[in-house]
Design a protein around this motif. Structure first.
Motif, PDB file in Angstrom:
ATOM      1  N   TYR A 151      33.343  21.443   8.349  1.00 34.40           N
ATOM      2  CA  TYR A 151      31.510  21.163   7.897  1.00 34.40           C
ATOM      3  C   TYR A 151      31.324  19.913   7.551  1.00 34.40           C
ATOM      4  O   TYR A 151      30.694  19.534   7.014  1.00 34.40           O
ATOM      5  CB  TYR A 151      30.435  21.796   8.421  1.00 34.40           C
ATOM      6  CG  TYR A 151      30.699  23.352   8.437  1.00 34.40           C
ATOM      7  CD1 TYR A 151      30.068  23.337  10.487  1.00 34.40           C
ATOM      8  CD2 TYR A 151      30.169  24.419   8.039  1.00 34.40           C
ATOM      9  CE1 TYR A 151      30.203  24.442  11.200  1.00 34.40           C
ATOM     10  CE2 TYR A 151      30.561  25.581   9.182  1.00 34.40           C
ATOM     11  CZ  TYR A 151      30.520  25.591  10.946  1.00 34.40           C
ATOM     12  OH  TYR A 151      30.743  26.669  11.743  1.00 34.40           O
ATOM     13  N   TYR A 152      32.846  19.242   7.663  1.00 42.47           N
ATOM     14  CA  TYR A 152      32.812  18.404   6.248  1.00 42.47           C
ATOM     15  C   TYR A 152      31.979  17.012   6.870  1.00 42.47           C
ATOM     16  O   TYR A 152      31.300  16.735   5.808  1.00 42.47           O
ATOM     17  CB  TYR A 152      34.527  17.795   6.326  1.00 42.47           C
ATOM     18  CG  TYR A 152      34.995  17.008   5.796  1.00 42.47           C
ATOM     19  CD1 TYR A 152      35.676  17.325   4.500  1.00 42.47           C
ATOM     20  CD2 TYR A 152      34.752  15.043   5.533  1.00 42.47           C
ATOM     21  CE1 TYR A 152      35.873  16.208   3.092  1.00 42.47           C
ATOM     22  CE2 TYR A 152      34.828  14.411   4.531  1.00 42.47           C
ATOM     23  CZ  TYR A 152      35.641  14.985   3.413  1.00 42.47           C
ATOM     24  OH  TYR A 152      36.010  13.792   2.971  1.00 42.47           O
ATOM     25  N   SER A 187      42.490  16.495   8.455  1.00 40.83           N
ATOM     26  CA  SER A 187      42.747  15.500   9.418  1.00 40.83           C
ATOM     27  C   SER A 187      42.690  14.377   8.739  1.00 40.83           C
ATOM     28  O   SER A 187      42.272  13.638   7.860  1.00 40.83           O
ATOM     29  CB  SER A 187      41.220  15.349  10.444  1.00 40.83           C
ATOM     30  OG  SER A 187      40.191  15.190   9.354  1.00 40.83           O
ATOM     31  N   ASP A 188      42.586  12.536   9.311  1.00 42.77           N
ATOM     32  CA  ASP A 188      43.414  11.435   9.276  1.00 42.77           C
ATOM     33  C   ASP A 188      41.693  11.181   8.787  1.00 42.77           C
ATOM     34  O   ASP A 188      41.665  10.080   8.116  1.00 42.77           O
ATOM     35  CB  ASP A 188      43.436  10.951  10.588  1.00 42.77           C
ATOM     36  CG  ASP A 188      44.777  10.934  11.178  1.00 42.77           C
ATOM     37  OD1 ASP A 188      45.691  11.269   9.826  1.00 42.77           O
ATOM     38  OD2 ASP A 188      45.293  10.609  11.609  1.00 42.77           O
ATOM     39  N   THR A 189      41.060  11.562   9.175  1.00 48.03           N
ATOM     40  CA  THR A 189      39.336  11.918   8.932  1.00 48.03           C
ATOM     41  C   THR A 189      39.225  12.047   8.036  1.00 48.03           C
ATOM     42  O   THR A 189      38.407  11.086   6.876  1.00 48.03           O
ATOM     43  CB  THR A 189      38.187  11.790  10.222  1.00 48.03           C
ATOM     44  OG1 THR A 189      38.809  10.881  11.557  1.00 48.03           O
ATOM     45  CG2 THR A 189      37.057  11.138   9.802  1.00 48.03           C
ATOM     46  N   ASN A 192      40.860   9.908   5.347  1.00 50.14           N
ATOM     47  CA  ASN A 192      40.805   8.704   5.082  1.00 50.14           C
ATOM     48  C   ASN A 192      39.595   8.382   3.866  1.00 50.14           C
ATOM     49  O   ASN A 192      38.766   7.751   3.485  1.00 50.14           O
ATOM     50  CB  ASN A 192      40.750   7.683   6.106  1.00 50.14           C
ATOM     51  CG  ASN A 192      41.587   7.586   7.104  1.00 50.14           C
ATOM     52  OD1 ASN A 192      43.218   7.364   5.960  1.00 50.14           O
ATOM     53  ND2 ASN A 192      42.089   7.737   8.807  1.00 50.14           N
ATOM     54  N   HIS A 193      38.872   9.093   4.220  1.00 49.54           N
ATOM     55  CA  HIS A 193      37.631   9.498   3.663  1.00 49.54           C
ATOM     56  C   HIS A 193      37.475   9.693   2.057  1.00 49.54           C
ATOM     57  O   HIS A 193      37.476   8.927   1.290  1.00 49.54           O
ATOM     58  CB  HIS A 193      36.209  10.198   3.958  1.00 49.54           C
ATOM     59  CG  HIS A 193      34.856  10.057   3.433  1.00 49.54           C
ATOM     60  ND1 HIS A 193      34.440  10.710   1.859  1.00 49.54           N
ATOM     61  CD2 HIS A 193      34.184   9.430   3.245  1.00 49.54           C
ATOM     62  CE1 HIS A 193      33.640  11.048   2.229  1.00 49.54           C
ATOM     63  NE2 HIS A 193      33.413  10.759   2.369  1.00 49.54           N
ATOM     64  N   LEU A 194      38.826  10.098   1.605  1.00 49.31           N
ATOM     65  CA  LEU A 194      38.905  11.621   0.862  1.00 49.31           C
ATOM     66  C   LEU A 194      39.785   9.796  -0.019  1.00 49.31           C
ATOM     67  O   LEU A 194      39.395   9.927  -1.490  1.00 49.31           O
ATOM     68  CB  LEU A 194      39.591  12.653   0.261  1.00 49.31           C
ATOM     69  CG  LEU A 194      38.794  13.269   0.962  1.00 49.31           C
ATOM     70  CD1 LEU A 194      39.927  14.671   0.959  1.00 49.31           C
ATOM     71  CD2 LEU A 194      38.264  13.767   0.417  1.00 49.31           C
TER      72      LEU A 194
END
Length: 432
Positions: A151-152, A187-189, A192-194
């Motif tokens: 649920y990120y 994941s890549d998503t 990338n956010h982190l």
């Protein structure tokens, strides 16, 4: 004058002994021909051997008669635990998990997810912490669970995004983001956010032995298992400047497979190794007696170090000087349902709850918090222990569960205490 209650006299050899004071973390080496002098009163010792007397004075092994050493130890412990320049906010986005590890103490709740209403409460809590903690220097926003990468986008991301809006407003504060995760869902998503911002980021990720043993514990839906996916996640985090503690859990049956992990991460470059620490832990439910397992683990640690991996080696004195986050006043765990806790190492049920977070982001503590504040060093075993300044009296959670008993929660015998002191002295003399 009187002898300190924190003195220990330990024979080192046929000719030498050491007198160690745990409160000062200092020692003197003394000839065995002179140890009987320590049976004299301090006053008589000063007449018989002024050199030994003065040396003991220097390390506070002899102190004034009216000195309350126990209270000084208690006061220092409270000062450390009540330090207000650091705050750790731990959030459980869910109590669900994509794995079902046999040793997990938590009751996983399938489909549990922090609601948008509780997310809003967290955002207000962040504001309240920043407003009400004027001495704050470090703010650690930590995610636990369950598996916090679940649920990120709906829970974790909006909290981090709001948290990041505070960086420019509070430039004097070091903002941190950390996760205790199995790493499988990275994941890549998410990555990338982190990595959008340059705050300090930290992950703790666990392996349970080599590929074969690990995949028996952390069973993935895909045929290839979870082991290689998790190692790849660790590598990607390291390459992106995220610090990772690789926690290696082992049992009597899996310990000897750990060496394979070293081979499987041997391709990590020195550049990314600097962001990695390796921490070895025996699963606490595993009670099987195995000869030489401790020696094997120590040898394995040395093999990791020879390959330039940084191995976590805990020093008992850190129990007192750097207590568990859950022992600190400026720490709270907020569960997905809004209940609050102090410790993450217990099931998140109503019985263990310390209260709840209200609609204004205020922490509403129940009566248990007052008991928690008074727990430290309450047992007679702790109050009379000669290595109390090293051990610190153990953790609040265990003290709460042992309330009313006066035995050592660590189970230390007098012989074990001597071993702990000698280990500490070895570090002082040879490592420092």
């Amino acid at each position: 004058m009187k002898y300190s209650k924190y003195n220990s006299l330990i024979q080192l050899s046929s000719s030498l002994s050491v007198l160690y004071n745990s409160k000062e973390d200092k020692s003197i080496v003394i000839s065995n021909t002179k140890t009987d002098l320590l049976k004299l009163s301090p006053e008589h010792l000063s007449y018989q051997d002024s050199e030994i007397y003065n040396n003991l004075i220097q390390i506070n092994a002899i102190v004034s008669e009216d000195k309350n050493e126990l209270q000084e130890v208690i006061n220092l412990g409270k000062q450390i635990e009540n330090n207000d320049d650091y705050y750790k906010l731990i959030i459980n986005p869910t109590m669900g998990c994509n794995f079902s590890c046999w040793y997990c103490y938590e009751s996983h709740i399938v489909g549990s997810k922090m609601s948008s209403n509780n997310v809003s409460k967290i955002l207000k809590l962040i504001d309240n912490i920043l407003i009400n903690k004027p001495n704050l220097k470090t703010f650690d926003l930590a995610f636990f669970g369950g598996e916090p990468l679940m649920y990120y986008s709906k829970v974790t991301r909006p909290i981090i995004d709001y948290y990041r809006t505070k960086y420019d407003i509070h430039k004097n504060i070091n903002f941190e983001v950390s996760f205790t995760s199995n790493g499988y869902l990275l994941s890549d998503t998410i990555l990338n956010h982190l990595t959008e911002k340059k705050e300090y980021k930290h992950f703790q990720i666990t392996l349970d032995g080599n590929r074969e043993e690990h995949n028996k514990v952390r069973v993935a839906q895909k045929e290839e298992g979870s082991y290689d996916v998790i190692i790849n996640s660790i590598k990607r985090l390291l390459e992106n400047g995220v610090e990772v503690v690789l926690r290696i859990n082992y049992t009597a049956l899996t310990a000897y497979s750990i060496i394979d992990i070293l081979q499987d991460i041997s391709h990590f470059t020195n550049e990314i190794k600097k962001n990695l620490s390796v921490d070895f832990h025996r699963v606490w439910q595993d009670k099987e007696e195995v000869e030489d397992i401790d020696e094997f683990i120590e040898n394995t640690k040395q093999l990791f170090e020879e390959k330039s991996f940084r191995v976590v080696r805990n020093d008992i004195i850190e129990n007192y000087q750097k207590p568990c986050y859950a022992d600190k006043e400026n720490e709270v765990v907020v569960n997905f349902n809004g209940d609050i806790y102090k410790c993450t190492a217990r099931d998140f049920n109503k019985e263990n709850s310390y209260g709840f977070i209200d609609d204004n982001g205020k922490l509403i503590w129940n009566e248990k918090i007052e008991t928690w504040k008074k727990l430290k060093i309450q047992s007679k075993a702790c109050q009379s222990c000669r290595i109390l300044p090293l051990c610190g009296g153990g953790c609040h959670q265990i003290n709460l569960e042992l309330l009313g008993t006066d035995s050592c929660q660590m189970g230390y015998s007098e012989t074990k205490k001597d071993e702990i002191i000698l280990t500490r002295l070895e570090k002082l003399f040879f490592n420092e």
